[in-house]
Enzyme design. Structure first.
Site, PDB file in Angstrom:
ATOM      1  N   CYS A  87       0.781  -1.236   0.000  1.00 34.40           N
ATOM      2  CA  CYS A  87       0.000   0.000   0.000  1.00 34.40           C
ATOM      3  C   CYS A  87       0.817   1.292   0.000  1.00 34.40           C
ATOM      4  O   CYS A  87       0.395   2.290  -0.581  1.00 34.40           O
ATOM      5  CB  CYS A  87      -0.984   0.011   1.170  1.00 34.40           C
ATOM      6  SG  CYS A  87      -0.501  -0.942   2.593  1.00 34.40           S
ATOM      7  N   ARG A  90       6.774 -11.733   4.372  1.00 31.00           N
ATOM      8  CA  ARG A  90       6.246 -11.696   5.731  1.00 31.00           C
ATOM      9  C   ARG A  90       6.926 -12.788   6.537  1.00 31.00           C
ATOM     10  O   ARG A  90       6.975 -13.940   6.108  1.00 31.00           O
ATOM     11  CB  ARG A  90       4.731 -11.928   5.745  1.00 31.00           C
ATOM     12  CG  ARG A  90       3.984 -10.840   5.009  1.00 31.00           C
ATOM     13  CD  ARG A  90       2.493 -10.996   5.142  1.00 31.00           C
ATOM     14  NE  ARG A  90       1.834  -9.963   4.346  1.00 31.00           N
ATOM     15  CZ  ARG A  90       0.532  -9.886   4.150  1.00 31.00           C
ATOM     16  NH1 ARG A  90      -0.271 -10.776   4.716  1.00 31.00           N
ATOM     17  NH2 ARG A  90       0.015  -8.922   3.415  1.00 31.00           N
ATOM     18  N   GLN A  95       1.014 -10.787  -4.322  1.00 35.10           N
ATOM     19  CA  GLN A  95      -0.401 -10.474  -4.206  1.00 35.10           C
ATOM     20  C   GLN A  95      -0.897  -9.800  -5.471  1.00 35.10           C
ATOM     21  O   GLN A  95      -0.192  -8.976  -6.045  1.00 35.10           O
ATOM     22  CB  GLN A  95      -0.629  -9.515  -3.036  1.00 35.10           C
ATOM     23  CG  GLN A  95      -0.366 -10.130  -1.687  1.00 35.10           C
ATOM     24  CD  GLN A  95      -0.666  -9.151  -0.584  1.00 35.10           C
ATOM     25  OE1 GLN A  95      -0.097  -8.075  -0.538  1.00 35.10           O
ATOM     26  NE2 GLN A  95      -1.556  -9.512   0.309  1.00 35.10           N
ATOM     27  N   ASP A 140      -2.709  -7.293  -5.844  1.00 33.83           N
ATOM     28  CA  ASP A 140      -3.146  -6.290  -4.888  1.00 33.83           C
ATOM     29  C   ASP A 140      -3.622  -5.022  -5.593  1.00 33.83           C
ATOM     30  O   ASP A 140      -3.088  -4.652  -6.628  1.00 33.83           O
ATOM     31  CB  ASP A 140      -1.929  -5.945  -4.011  1.00 33.83           C
ATOM     32  CG  ASP A 140      -2.339  -5.348  -2.677  1.00 33.83           C
ATOM     33  OD1 ASP A 140      -3.541  -5.219  -2.422  1.00 33.83           O
ATOM     34  OD2 ASP A 140      -1.423  -5.013  -1.901  1.00 33.83           O
ATOM     35  N   HIS A 152      -5.311  -0.919  -4.572  1.00 35.46           N
ATOM     36  CA  HIS A 152      -5.849   0.049  -3.624  1.00 35.46           C
ATOM     37  C   HIS A 152      -6.789   0.970  -4.366  1.00 35.46           C
ATOM     38  O   HIS A 152      -6.418   1.561  -5.366  1.00 35.46           O
ATOM     39  CB  HIS A 152      -4.699   0.791  -2.936  1.00 35.46           C
ATOM     40  CG  HIS A 152      -3.893  -0.144  -2.106  1.00 35.46           C
ATOM     41  ND1 HIS A 152      -2.805  -0.826  -2.589  1.00 35.46           N
ATOM     42  CD2 HIS A 152      -4.077  -0.587  -0.834  1.00 35.46           C
ATOM     43  CE1 HIS A 152      -2.341  -1.628  -1.650  1.00 35.46           C
ATOM     44  NE2 HIS A 152      -3.085  -1.506  -0.577  1.00 35.46           N
ATOM     45  N   LYS A 183     -12.787  -6.206   7.255  1.00 35.19           N
ATOM     46  CA  LYS A 183     -12.605  -6.799   5.935  1.00 35.19           C
ATOM     47  C   LYS A 183     -13.636  -7.873   5.638  1.00 35.19           C
ATOM     48  O   LYS A 183     -14.241  -8.445   6.542  1.00 35.19           O
ATOM     49  CB  LYS A 183     -11.202  -7.399   5.829  1.00 35.19           C
ATOM     50  CG  LYS A 183     -10.902  -8.435   6.891  1.00 35.19           C
ATOM     51  CD  LYS A 183      -9.502  -9.023   6.709  1.00 35.19           C
ATOM     52  CE  LYS A 183      -9.259 -10.145   7.707  1.00 35.19           C
ATOM     53  NZ  LYS A 183      -8.100 -10.954   7.426  1.00 35.19           N
ATOM     54  N   HIS A 202      -8.309  -1.749   0.435  1.00 40.90           N
ATOM     55  CA  HIS A 202      -7.253  -2.672   0.021  1.00 40.90           C
ATOM     56  C   HIS A 202      -8.006  -3.905  -0.454  1.00 40.90           C
ATOM     57  O   HIS A 202      -8.931  -4.336   0.217  1.00 40.90           O
ATOM     58  CB  HIS A 202      -6.390  -3.141   1.192  1.00 40.90           C
ATOM     59  CG  HIS A 202      -5.815  -2.065   2.044  1.00 40.90           C
ATOM     60  ND1 HIS A 202      -4.457  -1.878   2.143  1.00 40.90           N
ATOM     61  CD2 HIS A 202      -6.383  -1.153   2.866  1.00 40.90           C
ATOM     62  CE1 HIS A 202      -4.227  -0.892   3.002  1.00 40.90           C
ATOM     63  NE2 HIS A 202      -5.360  -0.426   3.453  1.00 40.90           N
TER      64      HIS A 202
END
Length: 645
Positions: free
Chosen positions: A331, A360, A378, A380, A382, A461, A507
């Site tokens: 992000c 991670r 990911q 991913d 935003h 979420k 997200h």
RNA sequence: GCCGGCGUAGCUCAGGGGUAGAGCAGCUGAUUCGUAAUCAGCAGGCCGUUGGUUCAAAUCCUACCGCCGGCUCCA
């Protein structure tokens, strides 16, 4: 055959046992019944009820019957364990999805070697056919009883129940705190097996003692048990860790480190096909592609709140006396892209998409093939939008996820996770964010569960969960609402009134982690990927070397047509070549012998063993292309239809 | 991170204080063959890594690393 038990003689004359009532209604069914159902509530057959009660029998074969049986099996196991291991304390022992478990506290943990003796003792108890007897005790009496028995866990459970009376079940010498119901007697347990032992924290809390858990499963008859065990063996063959090696998709190496995937050519092409589809679908749905760096200054992670709330999962390094953090999420760079220029309300929503590799640091015991790793990619994005756009954006993402799940043929379950203990942001923002998500869920009409306190540290979420071959569930897609980061990064846009406003952010991931998704996908297809995904789509097989030249020509033509094709010209019998292509689960084989060479044709063989008619190369390519494109054509059609509405 | 189990050839697995084993895969040769394994020969190992016990360790013990099943945590 239903005789009043001695303690029931004092009961009002008109009361009968549930078993007697059932026997009056339908003697045949009553004989088979293992419990009774009163308006959906389950009762022991020995429960005293009004004779006029409308009861239905719970019969073997019903899911509820299996649950009662397995819960009873847990009690029988606990009795066996207490007899075999004096001094053992019992904790809890419920029925679960495929069986049951019971948690024990003993001077040493149990090991697999203990299981046969326990099974033997259980068989003895089953053979004795001892009745399960239920009583209701005053809580104080129960507390005294279990204190005297030195069963501290039971005492704690009674305290936690905070009720005046508690249910007590006994079979033979074993007495347990329990809500019931149970099978009438131990003899009804037809077939069972203890499957594994494991450590488990008391009440699931890692700060509390670790107990020794024994897992088992139980059925009414041996055949069902055997079938179940065979099914588990079958499922193991679908395990993506096994298939990943056999199909040469990926590997792990001690020398590289735990949870770090190495992608082999076949796995990499599979990834690439999926990632390319992602890129194209994101562009078609109004996203822009971006990319941030792998390491960002620690200072920035401090600002975002990751340093305070996510530090233990992050890797840090130092370059020229400046501290950096390896990104665990994508992000931050996206925030800075937003801030790189002044934004108007007309620009929103801004949808920034990144196939971002994140690291991670997962605890050492949790890694699991591709589904739980320490470095993953990911899909991913935003979405930065105006507050009034939030719900529509959430619905758009849900549609996106639905399209992809249908493309791959996945069933999924939905969960709404709310504020956790460790979190940032105001109560008001959490309230707004949570209600936006639940509104969107309601609008979608889909069923969902609420997972209290399971949100991300920055916001609530919606999670989409898929199941692997062994029924373990994995989170893939997730939509997370975030009012905090826009605040921390002071994001703003100019509203139609000319004032500066604060945008909100989502997200979200569609497949989640590409690694995890491929793991679950591999199990879903048992390694036999559909044509459009198959790492190797066509293998060209020759019968003798007289077909080599034709095979080379065909293979080249297929590759030129963007088909993932290889040839097998080895000096092997056709049967051997077919077998190997089959084991690699290649969707199409193309067989070339003297006949095909002569006619300048080829004979396709499908993965299921079927042969098609000999045909020309052009015919084959046309058929192939049509089949390959079909799933994606359907995906596009659906997406377009929705946009028109 | 915690509890339990397990690390022997590329893979699947035997061996369990006294010289390291099989099948498949690999390599070489023969065979030219029509839909799930052609035959023969050869090669292949720091027995996960470290300490220790022992005259002697793949084997027994420590600790690490990794894997498997769970717990906790999570994409």
């Amino acid at each position: 055959m239903f005789i009043l038990a001695p303690e029931m003689t004092s009961a009002p004359q008109e009361m009968l046992t549930a078993g007697q009532v059932l026997a009056n209604q339908d003697p045949k069914a009553a004989r088979k019944a293992i419990a009774a159902r009163d308006n959906g509530r389950l009762l022991d057959l020995s429960a005293r009820v009004d004779p006029r009660a409308q009861l239905s029998p719970v019969l073997p074969g019903e899911p509820e019957a299996l649950e009662v049986l397995r819960h009873s099996a847990a009690h029988i196991m606990a009795e066996a364990v207490k007899e075999l291991f004096p001094g053992v304390k019992v904790a809890i022992g419920p029925a679960i999805e495929d069986g049951f478990y019971y948690d024990f506290d003993y001077e040493r943990p149990f090991t697999p070697e203990d299981l046969p003796a326990i099974e033997q003792k259980m068989a003895d108890i089953v053979k004795k056919n001892i009745a399960f007897e239920s009583e209701v005790w005053d809580s104080d009496k129960a507390r005294q009883h279990f204190t005297a028995q030195d069963e501290a866990y039971k005492v704690e459970l009674i305290d936690a129940l905070d009720a005046e009376e508690v249910g007590i079940y006994s079979q033979g010498g074993f007495t347990d705190l329990c809500r019931g119901p149970h099978i009438p007697s131990t003899g009804r347990l037809g077939a069972f097996k203890l499957t594994s032992v494991a450590g488990a924290y008391w009440r699931g809390d890692e700060k509390r003692p670790m107990l020794s858990r024994i897992y088992g499963t139980a059925f009414f008859d041996r055949k069902e048990l055997k079938q179940h065990l065979a099914l588990i063996e079958e499922a193991k063959k679908r395990d993506h860790r096994k298939l990943g090696r056999e199909l040469e998709l990926f590997s792990f190496h001690d020398e590289i480190g735990a949870g770090l995937v190495v992608w082999h050519p076949r796995g990499m092409i599979l990834r690439t096909v999926i990632e390319n589809l992602e890129r194209s679908e994101h562009l078609k749905r109004g996203y822009s592609m971006v990319q941030g760096p792998q390491i960002l200054k620690r200072e920035l992670w401090e600002r975002s709140g990751h340093f305070d709330n996510y530090r233990e999962n992050m890797y840090f390094t130092e370059v020229d006396e400046v501290a950096y953090g390896l990104k665990p999420m994508n992000c931050l760079a996206h925030m800075l892209i937003y801030k790189s220029k002044l934004r108007s309300y007309r620009d929103l929503p801004l949808r920034l998409f990144e196939l971002g590799l994140v690291h991670r640091h997962e605890k050492s015991g949790v890694m699991h093939g591709l589904t739980r790793v320490r470095a993953f990619t990911q899909d991913d994005a935003h979405l930065i939008c105006r507050p009034d756009q939030l719900e529509e954006e959430i619905l758009g993402v849900m549609d996106f996820v639905t399209d992809f799940m249908e493309l791959f043929g996945f069933e999924y379950s939905l969960e709404l996770s709310t504020r956790p203990d460790k979190s940032i942001g105001s109560d008001q923002d959490w309230e707004r964010a949570t209600s936006a998500l639940s509104k969107a869920l309601e609008a979608s009409g889909k069923a969902y569960e609420i997972n209290e306190g399971d949100g991300a540290f920055y916001g609530p979420k919606i999670d989409f969960k898929l199941t692997d071959a062994l029924k373990r569930s994995w989170q893939c897609a997730t939509i997370q609402c975030d009012f905090t980061l826009p605040e921390r990064f002071d994001l703003s846009y100019i509203g139609s009134d000319g004032d500066s406003k604060r945008p909100v952010m989502l997200h979200r991931v569609i497949l989640g982690s590409i690694e995890r998704f491929i793991g679950v996908l591999t199990e879903h297809y048992a390694g036999a990927f559909p044509l459009w995904l198959a790492p190797e789509q066509v293998r060209v097989l020759t019968v003798t070397e007289r077909a080599d030249a034709w095979a080379r020509e065909i293979t080249q033509a297929l590759v030129d047509a963007d088909i993932r094709a290889q040839s097998d010209l080895r000096n092997e019998k056709l049967g051997a070549k077919v077998r190997e292509a089959q084991l690699m689960k290649v969707p199409y084989m193309v067989i070339l012998g003297d006949r095909e060479v002569e006619e300048r044709q080829l004979t396709p063989r499908l993965r299921d063993g079927k042969n098609l008619q000999p045909q020309t190369l052009e015919e084959f390519i046309a058929m192939f292309k049509d089949e390959e494109a079909e799933p994606l054509r359907r995906l596009r059609q659906k997406a377009r239809q929705r946009c028109q509405i």
